[in-house]
Write a protein that holds these residues in place. Structure first.
Motif, PDB file in Angstrom:
ATOM      1  N   GLY A 126     -11.598  30.259 -68.604  1.00  0.00           N
ATOM      2  CA  GLY A 126     -11.246  29.148 -67.716  1.00  0.00           C
ATOM      3  C   GLY A 126     -11.203  27.810 -68.415  1.00  0.00           C
ATOM      4  O   GLY A 126     -10.542  26.878 -67.945  1.00  0.00           O
ATOM      5  N   GLY A 127     -11.902  27.688 -69.532  1.00  0.00           N
ATOM      6  CA  GLY A 127     -11.888  26.460 -70.325  1.00  0.00           C
ATOM      7  C   GLY A 127     -11.077  26.577 -71.585  1.00  0.00           C
ATOM      8  O   GLY A 127     -11.274  25.810 -72.544  1.00  0.00           O
ATOM      9  N   ASP A 128     -10.141  27.554 -71.608  1.00  0.00           N
ATOM     10  CA  ASP A 128      -9.243  27.765 -72.744  1.00  0.00           C
ATOM     11  C   ASP A 128      -9.994  27.995 -74.052  1.00  0.00           C
ATOM     12  O   ASP A 128      -9.517  27.632 -75.129  1.00  0.00           O
ATOM     13  CB  ASP A 128      -8.281  26.581 -72.897  1.00  0.00           C
ATOM     14  N   MET A 290     -14.574  14.544 -74.848  1.00  0.00           N
ATOM     15  CA  MET A 290     -14.644  13.498 -73.815  1.00  0.00           C
ATOM     16  C   MET A 290     -13.310  13.314 -73.078  1.00  0.00           C
ATOM     17  O   MET A 290     -13.274  12.707 -72.012  1.00  0.00           O
ATOM     18  CB  MET A 290     -15.084  12.187 -74.449  1.00  0.00           C
ATOM     19  N   ASN A 291     -12.231  13.831 -73.647  1.00  0.00           N
ATOM     20  CA  ASN A 291     -10.933  13.699 -72.979  1.00  0.00           C
ATOM     21  C   ASN A 291     -10.713  14.757 -71.910  1.00  0.00           C
ATOM     22  O   ASN A 291      -9.766  14.665 -71.129  1.00  0.00           O
ATOM     23  CB  ASN A 291      -9.802  13.799 -74.007  1.00  0.00           C
ATOM     24  N   PHE A 292     -11.592  15.756 -71.849  1.00  0.00           N
ATOM     25  CA  PHE A 292     -11.454  16.799 -70.839  1.00  0.00           C
ATOM     26  C   PHE A 292     -12.098  16.320 -69.533  1.00  0.00           C
ATOM     27  O   PHE A 292     -13.312  16.392 -69.351  1.00  0.00           O
ATOM     28  CB  PHE A 292     -12.116  18.095 -71.298  1.00  0.00           C
ATOM     29  N   ILE A 293     -11.263  15.818 -68.642  1.00  0.00           N
ATOM     30  CA  ILE A 293     -11.719  15.259 -67.370  1.00  0.00           C
ATOM     31  C   ILE A 293     -10.950  15.946 -66.248  1.00  0.00           C
ATOM     32  O   ILE A 293      -9.719  15.988 -66.261  1.00  0.00           O
ATOM     33  CB  ILE A 293     -11.506  13.733 -67.320  1.00  0.00           C
ATOM     34  N   GLN A 294     -11.669  16.473 -65.286  1.00  0.00           N
ATOM     35  CA  GLN A 294     -11.061  17.306 -64.252  1.00  0.00           C
ATOM     36  C   GLN A 294     -10.646  16.523 -63.011  1.00  0.00           C
ATOM     37  O   GLN A 294     -11.323  15.583 -62.589  1.00  0.00           O
ATOM     38  CB  GLN A 294     -12.052  18.394 -63.833  1.00  0.00           C
ATOM     39  N   ARG A 337      -6.799  28.069 -61.495  1.00  0.00           N
ATOM     40  CA  ARG A 337      -7.896  27.141 -61.710  1.00  0.00           C
ATOM     41  C   ARG A 337      -7.498  25.731 -61.283  1.00  0.00           C
ATOM     42  O   ARG A 337      -6.314  25.438 -61.074  1.00  0.00           O
ATOM     43  CB  ARG A 337      -8.341  27.156 -63.169  1.00  0.00           C
ATOM     44  N   ARG A 338      -8.487  24.879 -61.178  1.00  0.00           N
ATOM     45  CA  ARG A 338      -8.259  23.549 -60.613  1.00  0.00           C
ATOM     46  C   ARG A 338      -7.249  22.719 -61.397  1.00  0.00           C
ATOM     47  O   ARG A 338      -6.425  22.013 -60.806  1.00  0.00           O
ATOM     48  CB  ARG A 338      -9.589  22.786 -60.545  1.00  0.00           C
ATOM     49  N   ASP A 339      -7.319  22.767 -62.727  1.00  0.00           N
ATOM     50  CA  ASP A 339      -6.403  21.932 -63.496  1.00  0.00           C
ATOM     51  C   ASP A 339      -4.958  22.367 -63.290  1.00  0.00           C
ATOM     52  O   ASP A 339      -4.053  21.528 -63.194  1.00  0.00           O
ATOM     53  CB  ASP A 339      -6.782  21.919 -64.978  1.00  0.00           C
ATOM     54  N   VAL A 340      -4.729  23.669 -63.180  1.00  0.00           N
ATOM     55  CA  VAL A 340      -3.379  24.168 -62.965  1.00  0.00           C
ATOM     56  C   VAL A 340      -2.854  23.722 -61.600  1.00  0.00           C
ATOM     57  O   VAL A 340      -1.715  23.259 -61.477  1.00  0.00           O
ATOM     58  CB  VAL A 340      -3.340  25.705 -63.084  1.00  0.00           C
ATOM     59  N   VAL A 341      -3.692  23.837 -60.583  1.00  0.00           N
ATOM     60  CA  VAL A 341      -3.282  23.427 -59.236  1.00  0.00           C
ATOM     61  C   VAL A 341      -3.017  21.925 -59.195  1.00  0.00           C
ATOM     62  O   VAL A 341      -1.993  21.469 -58.657  1.00  0.00           O
ATOM     63  CB  VAL A 341      -4.342  23.813 -58.188  1.00  0.00           C
ATOM     64  N   ALA A 342      -3.926  21.152 -59.778  1.00  0.00           N
ATOM     65  CA  ALA A 342      -3.790  19.688 -59.739  1.00  0.00           C
ATOM     66  C   ALA A 342      -2.501  19.227 -60.413  1.00  0.00           C
ATOM     67  O   ALA A 342      -1.761  18.397 -59.865  1.00  0.00           O
ATOM     68  CB  ALA A 342      -4.999  19.029 -60.391  1.00  0.00           C
ATOM     69  N   TYR A 343      -2.212  19.767 -61.589  1.00  0.00           N
ATOM     70  CA  TYR A 343      -1.009  19.308 -62.288  1.00  0.00           C
ATOM     71  C   TYR A 343       0.262  19.905 -61.708  1.00  0.00           C
ATOM     72  O   TYR A 343       1.344  19.310 -61.842  1.00  0.00           O
ATOM     73  CB  TYR A 343      -1.148  19.530 -63.796  1.00  0.00           C
ATOM     74  N   TRP A 444      -4.745  16.101 -52.151  1.00  0.00           N
ATOM     75  CA  TRP A 444      -4.115  15.498 -53.332  1.00  0.00           C
ATOM     76  C   TRP A 444      -5.190  15.296 -54.405  1.00  0.00           C
ATOM     77  O   TRP A 444      -6.347  15.040 -54.068  1.00  0.00           O
ATOM     78  CB  TRP A 444      -3.451  14.170 -52.986  1.00  0.00           C
ATOM     79  N   PRO A 445      -4.823  15.408 -55.679  1.00  0.00           N
ATOM     80  CA  PRO A 445      -5.832  15.336 -56.745  1.00  0.00           C
ATOM     81  C   PRO A 445      -6.533  13.980 -56.850  1.00  0.00           C
ATOM     82  O   PRO A 445      -5.926  12.924 -56.677  1.00  0.00           O
ATOM     83  CB  PRO A 445      -5.018  15.609 -58.016  1.00  0.00           C
ATOM     84  N   ALA A 446      -7.833  14.050 -57.172  1.00  0.00           N
ATOM     85  CA  ALA A 446      -8.643  12.874 -57.468  1.00  0.00           C
ATOM     86  C   ALA A 446      -9.551  13.204 -58.652  1.00  0.00           C
ATOM     87  O   ALA A 446      -9.967  14.352 -58.819  1.00  0.00           O
ATOM     88  CB  ALA A 446      -9.483  12.475 -56.253  1.00  0.00           C
ATOM     89  N   VAL A 447      -9.855  12.201 -59.466  1.00  0.00           N
ATOM     90  CA  VAL A 447     -10.722  12.405 -60.630  1.00  0.00           C
ATOM     91  C   VAL A 447     -12.083  12.899 -60.145  1.00  0.00           C
ATOM     92  O   VAL A 447     -12.667  12.337 -59.224  1.00  0.00           O
ATOM     93  CB  VAL A 447     -10.869  11.101 -61.433  1.00  0.00           C
TER      94      VAL A 447
END
Length: 511
Positions: A126-128, A290-294, A337-343, A444-447
């Motif tokens: 899930g975290g590649d 640090m750039n990995f932000i969901q 997963r969440r990142d796929v849905v959000a983007y 809708w996506p939020a940080v």
């Protein structure tokens, strides 16, 4: 240069020299090299308070750490900068991934097999595969024990079901009876209280004290601001950082991930600003990823709120929930997963806001819903209810023909056991959308969550830039990085915080 010519200690001291003279009672400070501020950080000549263990942050991780440290006999204080305890943990969605629980719900509901090893592999995938494997393994191995701890010792209550969340290969997500993270923070608060711990509120940490960059130099304590007073607190055994992430700090998050500007809402409480990361870095701590932000794909579209109703789209995919655009078309595999849905949402364009989740009455209880919660959501306008898909389309301003066609195809995919559009796995537990009443909720996506943070080892020790533990400095929870890789699977946050909070608290006793 050879190791003989350039020792590790001399490297660290050389790095620090631009910021601080390493003698005469000055403190290590690599935050602002060459400035006056760097030169005036004098170590305290006396301490206002002395503790064995100082824990910073009163969410899941901090409460668990304080409970374990104090329960083990250490004189422990739990500091919280905000006027109320709990941080993001209280407003968390209350979902907890663990392969088992004391009631064995998954097994009793015939929801298939699971194991810590399977959970571990899901975290890694899930975290590649950016996760540090031994850290992810601690979470998977310790999750069920952590869940039973808050239930048995703290009185947390669960809903009698287990869901399959996006990115997970098994039904392992448990839902708090109250529908929010407060179920677990209250349980942890009770466990901590039994050990004599009460969060000290309005106590903002403003510095971490460490004398120099010598690898053997231990963290000494912290400086805090409490009202108008500035106090220095000594830690004889350890300082445990459990301060959470930095999602509310727009400057900091966009510095690491430039696309996450102020244009995006945030699900976090206002105190999630990340200053502890910087203080830890100033005394030599390493950070990673640090750039990995969901982004949370299911937040309330206008405010970014993560309320009890916003958890329904997350809990629903394993039981047949449907995600559609405002044109009535599917746009993603709902079990992604969440990142796929959000983007997938974001890539539809700004004018696509919001997307919708569609479910029916029969799904509510299996996916961990609650009739009172649904009624309250209807009253507040969070849910829209209708007796037919045609009526629901009209109430949501979705083209009727398009939504009816999408739902009919979706029903057939479930019957066929195959999704030719998005290849979603169809399981026997899924419920078709044949019968109403029907419900819809906009999203809708939020940080939401910072996967990156301070580098730690499997003992919860903070690691310096040369790969060695900083003596007497521990961390747990969202302030740390390396556990979830590029993406945290939903419902892994609570077990991560509690498992590593307990690890940090126990190991602090040995420091």
């Amino acid at each position: 240069m050879s190791n003989k010519d350039l020792s590790r200690r001399s490297v660290l001291k050389s790095v620090a020299l631009g910021a601080v003279a390493l003698s005469g009672g000055t403190a290590l400070n690599m935050a602002v090299p060459g400035t006056a501020q760097a030169l005036v950080r004098k170590l305290p000549t006396q301490w206002d308070e002395t503790w064995d263990v100082i824990v910073i942050g009163s969410g899941f991780a901090g409460l668990a750490a304080a409970a374990e440290a104090a329960g083990g006999g250490a004189k422990t204080t739990l500091l919280e900068k905000m006027p109320t305890y709990g941080g993001n943990s209280i407003i968390n969605g209350g979902v907890f991934a663990a392969w088992d629980d004391k009631w064995h719900y998954r097994e009793k509901l015939n929801l298939g097999a699971d194991s810590p090893a399977q959970h571990w592999q899901d975290i890694l995938k899930g975290g590649d595969y950016y996760s540090i494997p031994e850290l992810a393994k601690e979470v998977a191995d310790g999750a069920a024990d952590a869940l039973n701890w808050v239930v048995e010792d703290g009185g947390a209550e669960l809903r009698p079901t287990v869901t399959r969340a996006g990115g997970h290969t098994a039904y392992r997500t448990h839902a708090a009876k109250s529908g929010v993270g407060r179920e677990y923070t209250e349980a942890l608060r009770k466990i901590a209280a039994k050990a004599g711990i009460k969060p000290t509120l309005n106590s903002e940490v403003t510095w971490i004290w460490r004398a120099d960059a010598d690898p053997k130099s231990a963290v000494l304590g912290v400086e805090i601001k409490r009202g108008k007073k500035v106090l220095n607190l000594r830690a004889n055994k350890a300082v445990i950082l459990a301060s959470g992430g930095f999602s509310q700090n727009v400057e900091m998050r966009s510095a690491h991930n430039p696309r996450l500007t102020a244009e995006y809402n945030c699900t976090n409480h206002k105190g999630a600003t990340g200053e502890i990361h910087k203080f830890a870095q100033a005394v030599g701590a390493d950070t990673l990823q640090m750039n990995f932000i969901q982004l949370y794909p299911y937040a309330e579209p206008e405010t970014g709120l993560l309320d009890a109703q916003a958890v329904y789209p997350f809990n629903g995919p394993g039981y047949g929930i449907l995600y559609v655009t405002k044109q009535g078309k599917r746009f993603v595999n709902e079990l992604e997963r969440r990142d796929v849905v959000a983007y997938a949402q974001i890539n539809l364009g700004k004018d696509a806001k919001p997307t919708w989740s569609i479910f029916n009455e029969a799904m509510i209880l299996p996916m961990g819903g609650d009739p009172e919660e649904v009624a309250e959501g209807l009253k507040r306008g969070r849910f829209i209810k209708a007796e037919s898909i045609t009526e629901l389309a009209g109430k949501c301003n979705i083209p009727t023909d398009a939504l009816v066609d999408t739902v009919n195809k979706y029903i057939q995919y479930h019957k066929d056991g195959k999704d030719p559009e998005f290849n979603k796995p169809i399981t026997p537990a899924m419920i078709t959308l044949e019968k109403g009443p029907f419900y819809a909720i906009p999203q809708w996506p939020a940080v939401h969550f910072c996967m990156g943070g301070l580098r730690i080892n499997a003992s919860g020790q903070v690691i310096d830039v040369f790969g060695s533990p900083i003596p007497k400095l521990f961390a747990a929870g969202e302030v740390t990085g390396g556990i979830h890789g590029s993406n945290r699977l939903g419902s892994n946050a609570i077990p991560t915080c509690i498992v590593f909070g307990r690890i940090a608290g126990r190991n602090a006793l040995k420091a």
